[in-house]
Scaffold this motif. Sequence first.
Motif, PDB file in Angstrom:
ATOM      1  N   LYS A  50       0.781  -1.596   0.168  1.00  0.00           N
ATOM      2  CA  LYS A  50       0.078  -0.165   0.071  1.00  0.00           C
ATOM      3  C   LYS A  50       0.379   1.399  -0.056  1.00  0.00           C
ATOM      4  O   LYS A  50       1.723   1.142  -0.204  1.00  0.00           O
ATOM      5  CB  LYS A  50      -1.165   0.442   1.073  1.00  0.00           C
ATOM      6  CG  LYS A  50      -1.970  -1.486   1.733  1.00  0.00           C
ATOM      7  CD  LYS A  50      -2.885  -1.221   1.559  1.00  0.00           C
ATOM      8  CE  LYS A  50      -4.358  -2.767   1.480  1.00  0.00           C
ATOM      9  NZ  LYS A  50      -3.345  -3.889   1.281  1.00  0.00           N
ATOM     10  N   ASP A  52       1.265   3.938   2.048  1.00  0.00           N
ATOM     11  CA  ASP A  52       1.844   4.426   3.301  1.00  0.00           C
ATOM     12  C   ASP A  52       2.857   3.503   3.405  1.00  0.00           C
ATOM     13  O   ASP A  52       2.898   2.990   5.238  1.00  0.00           O
ATOM     14  CB  ASP A  52       0.876   4.456   3.573  1.00  0.00           C
ATOM     15  CG  ASP A  52      -0.388   4.427   4.186  1.00  0.00           C
ATOM     16  OD1 ASP A  52      -0.590   2.712   3.431  1.00  0.00           O
ATOM     17  OD2 ASP A  52      -0.877   4.532   5.232  1.00  0.00           O
ATOM     18  N   ASP A  53       2.801   1.939   3.019  1.00  0.00           N
ATOM     19  CA  ASP A  53       3.398   0.807   3.844  1.00  0.00           C
ATOM     20  C   ASP A  53       4.886   1.107   4.033  1.00  0.00           C
ATOM     21  O   ASP A  53       5.574   1.552   2.878  1.00  0.00           O
ATOM     22  CB  ASP A  53       3.362  -0.903   2.500  1.00  0.00           C
ATOM     23  CG  ASP A  53       1.878  -0.708   3.611  1.00  0.00           C
ATOM     24  OD1 ASP A  53       1.612  -1.100   4.604  1.00  0.00           O
ATOM     25  OD2 ASP A  53       1.460  -2.151   2.252  1.00  0.00           O
ATOM     26  N   ASP A  66       1.967  -2.245   7.760  1.00  0.00           N
ATOM     27  CA  ASP A  66       1.753  -1.014   7.595  1.00  0.00           C
ATOM     28  C   ASP A  66       2.178  -0.042   8.624  1.00  0.00           C
ATOM     29  O   ASP A  66       2.999  -0.451   9.697  1.00  0.00           O
ATOM     30  CB  ASP A  66       0.282  -1.517   7.571  1.00  0.00           C
ATOM     31  CG  ASP A  66      -0.288  -1.904   9.211  1.00  0.00           C
ATOM     32  OD1 ASP A  66      -0.266  -0.821  10.142  1.00  0.00           O
ATOM     33  OD2 ASP A  66      -0.320  -3.451   9.114  1.00  0.00           O
ATOM     34  N   PRO A  67       1.405   1.088   8.455  1.00  0.00           N
ATOM     35  CA  PRO A  67       2.218   2.111   9.794  1.00  0.00           C
ATOM     36  C   PRO A  67       1.445   2.297  11.028  1.00  0.00           C
ATOM     37  O   PRO A  67       1.813   2.483  11.894  1.00  0.00           O
ATOM     38  CB  PRO A  67       1.405   3.910   8.964  1.00  0.00           C
ATOM     39  CG  PRO A  67       0.678   3.823   7.976  1.00  0.00           C
ATOM     40  CD  PRO A  67       0.792   2.101   7.333  1.00  0.00           C
TER      41      PRO A  67
END
Length: 108
Positions: A50, A52-53, A66-67
């Motif tokens: 994704k 923002d990964d 993931d964040p």
Amino acid sequence: MSSVGLTAAAAERIKSVVAAEPAGAGLRVAVEGGGCSGFQYEIAVDKTAKADDLVIERDGAKLFVDPVSLPFLLGSEVDWVDELIGAAFKVKNPNAKTSCGCGVSFSV
């Protein structure tokens, strides 16, 4: 504290697991609420990262974080362990204060 590490054994296993997936596929490690200790690891194949990964790459293998999960995993190392009782990805997490016997859930 450093990012998330990936052992050579885990990288090799990821490459074999995603071999039949589209290019760019990798292993996703996430932390979710639940399990017998408060948090649990979710490990699954994902077809793509994704936007923002955090993407960790080693020897052609990709690990996606993931964040939301990242703060729980900082300084951790993902390994592939093949033992007599079974084989699995294991997260060696220095942030975990306690963990369950199977290593799937933990508390901070």
